[in-house]
Design an enzyme around this catalytic site. Structure first.
Site, mmCIF file in Angstrom:
data_model
loop_
_atom_site.group_PDB
_atom_site.id
_atom_site.type_symbol
_atom_site.label_atom_id
_atom_site.label_comp_id
_atom_site.label_asym_id
_atom_site.label_seq_id
_atom_site.Cartn_x
_atom_site.Cartn_y
_atom_site.Cartn_z
ATOM 1 C CE1 TYR A 60 -15.446 63.617 3.905
ATOM 2 C CE2 TYR A 60 -13.775 65.317 4.079
ATOM 3 C CZ TYR A 60 -14.144 64.047 3.707
ATOM 4 O OH TYR A 60 -13.222 63.208 3.130
ATOM 5 C CB SER A 206 -7.893 56.067 6.680
ATOM 6 O OG SER A 206 -9.135 56.709 6.754
ATOM 7 N N PRO A 207 -4.275 57.023 7.023
ATOM 8 C CG PRO A 207 -2.660 58.703 7.339
ATOM 9 C CD PRO A 207 -4.106 58.491 6.973
ATOM 10 C CG LEU A 208 -2.279 57.470 11.795
ATOM 11 C CD1 LEU A 208 -2.400 58.632 12.756
ATOM 12 C CD2 LEU A 208 -1.011 56.672 12.076
ATOM 13 N NE ARG A 210 -12.232 54.108 7.750
ATOM 14 C CZ ARG A 210 -12.609 55.128 6.971
ATOM 15 N NH1 ARG A 210 -12.839 56.308 7.515
ATOM 16 N NH2 ARG A 210 -12.766 54.978 5.671
ATOM 17 N N GLY A 211 -7.516 55.622 13.190
ATOM 18 C CA GLY A 211 -7.147 55.799 14.591
ATOM 19 C C GLY A 211 -6.746 54.514 15.288
ATOM 20 C CG PHE A 212 -7.294 49.606 15.262
ATOM 21 C CD1 PHE A 212 -8.198 49.307 16.272
ATOM 22 C CD2 PHE A 212 -6.325 48.674 14.950
ATOM 23 C CE1 PHE A 212 -8.141 48.100 16.945
ATOM 24 C CE2 PHE A 212 -6.257 47.464 15.619
ATOM 25 C CZ PHE A 212 -7.174 47.172 16.626
ATOM 26 C CB SER A 214 -3.359 56.245 17.134
ATOM 27 O OG SER A 214 -3.179 56.859 15.886
#
Length: 344
Positions: A60, A206-208, A210-212, A214
C-alpha cells in the site's frame, strides 16, 4: 462512547476487535493519499472506540501506509492494537509479481518491522499466493519467523481451499483474509467451510463492495481519475445497470430497518458467524461511526434470506478484478512440494 466488543480469531489464541479497520485507502489505490494528520486522528479515534485490528500491507503505497501506521502508533498506542500487515506482492520496473520464496519472505518481514517501528507483527499474511513456489516452502519460512519472535500469527489471503489445507499442515494458520460481501459470495462454497473445519478465523475485506454497497452509483460521481475502482469490471457501464438494482433493493430494506445501506450490508457480514471479522476501510470519521453502528443492526433469518435472494452468487455482473495482475491471484493454488525439491 460505546466500545466495539472483542472476538477470538482462529484457534491459536488471537483476540481482536469484532470489526477491524482497513487502512489501505488512506494511502493508496483509492485516489491520492489523504492528509496524514487527519488519518492519524482517525486511527486514534478507532482505537479509542475499541476497533483495534488495524490492517495494512507493504504494497500500500508501496510502503507509505505502513509508515503512516508507524507514526500513528508511537507514544504507547502500539500495546492497544492488533497489527496486521502483509507481504507477497513485489513491484519491480512498474510490474507486479507474487513472490513467496524464503528470501523474499524474510526481507519483507524485516522491512515491515522497520517501517512500522515495532519488534513483532501480530498477524502476518501472505497477501497473494506465489503460484511458482509450493506453499509449504513459504509457510516454512514464516514458521521460522514465529520461532524467532518476529511474528505472532500467520495468515493467508486469496488462497484456495487446498492451499489453505497444505499451509495449515506446516504451521497453524490463524486467519484467512478474503473478499466477502453481498456482492462477492463465491468463497461460501469451498473456502469458508474449509476455514471452519480447520478452526481458522475469517477476515472479510471489502465488506461494502469497495464502497458500492454504501452509496450505489453515486460512488462513481466522486471518484478521482487515480482511483483504482475506475478500472474494475463491476464499475463499468455494461455491468453497472444490473449491479445498481442490487444496491437499490438493499437500500429499500435498509429504509425499513431504519439503518443505512452500508450498515445493512455490513451487518449481513457480521451475521455470517462469530468467526468472521470484517475490516471496512474508510478515511472519514462519519463513515467510521456508521460502520461500527452496523454491530447494533440485528437481522432475522427471514431478512438474511431476503438479502441473499437478490444478491445471489451469480447476480453480480463483472469480475472482482480487471486484467492487471490481481486477477491472476484469486484463491490461488501452488505447485507440489516435490517440484521444489526436484529443482534444488
Amino acid at each position: 462512547m460505546a466500545r466495539v466488543g472483542r472476538m477470538k480469531l482462529g484457534s491459536e489464541g488471537m483476540e481482536v476487535s469484532m470489526q477491524g479497520l482497513g487502512c489501505m485507502g488512506m494511502s493508496a489505490f483509492y485516489g491520492p493519499p489523504k492528509p496524514e494528520p487527519d488519518m492519524i486522528a482517525l486511527i486514534h479515534h478507532a482505537i479509542q472506540s475499541g476497533v483495534t485490528l488495524l490492517d495494512t500491507s507493504n504494497v500500500y503505497g508501496p510502503h507509505t501506509n505502513e509508515l503512516l501506521l508507524g507514526k500513528a502508533l508511537k507514544g504507547g498506542m502500539r500495546q492497544n492494537v492488533e497489527l496486521a500487515t502483509k507481504f507477497g506482492i513485489n513491484i519491480a520496473e512498474g510490474k507486479r509479481e507474487a513472490r513467496g520464496d524464503p528470501a523474499f519472505v524474510r526481507e519483507s518481514c524485516y522491512g515491515s518491522l522497520k517501517r512500522l517501528g515495532i519488534d513483532c507483527i501480530d498477524l502476518y499474511y501472505q497477501h497473494r499466493v506465489d503460484t511458482r513456489v509450493p506453499i509449504e516452502v513459504t509457510i516454512g519460512e514464516l514458521k521460522k519467523l514465529v520461532k524467532e519472535g518476529k511474528i505472532k500469527y500467520i495468515g493467508l489471503s486469496e488462497a484456495s481451499a487446498s492451499t489453505i489445507r497444505r499451509a495449515h499442515a506446516v504451521h497453524p494458520i490463524t486467519a484467512v483474509q478474503l473478499e466477502w460481501s453481498l456482492w462477492s459470495r463465491d468463497v461460501e462454497e469451498e473456502i469458508v467451510p474449509t476455514c471452519r473445519e480447520l478452526g481458522i478465523g475469517i477476515v472479510a475485506y471489502s465488506p461494502l463492495g469497495r464502497g458500492f454497497l454504501s452509496s450505489g452509483t453515486k460512488l462513481l460521481e466522486n471518484l478521482t481519475k487515480e482511483d483504482y475502482r475506475q478500472r474494475l469490471p463491476r464499475f463499468q457501464p455494461e455491468n453497472l445497470e444490473q449491479n445498481k438494482t442490487i444496491f437499490e433493493r438493499i437500500d429499500e430494506l435498509a429504509a425499513k430497518k431504519r439503518c443505512t445501506p452500508s450498515q445493512l450490508a455490513l451487518a449481513w457480514v457480521h451475521h455470517q458467524g462469530k468467526d468472521v471479522c470484517p475490516i471496512p476501510g474508510t478515511t472519514k470519521l462519519k463513515n467510521f461511526e456508521e460502520n461500527i453502528g452496523a454491530l447494533s443492526v440485528k437481522l432475522t433469518p427471514e431478512e438474511m434470506a431476503e438479502l441473499e435472494s437478490f444478491a445471489a452468487v451469480d447476480a453480480v455482473k463483472g469480475d472482482r478484478y480487471g486484467d492487471d495482475g490481481f486477477s491472476l491471484w484469486q484463491n490461488s493454488d501452488t505447485p507440489p512440494l516435490s517440484s521444489w525439491k526436484a529443482a534444488l
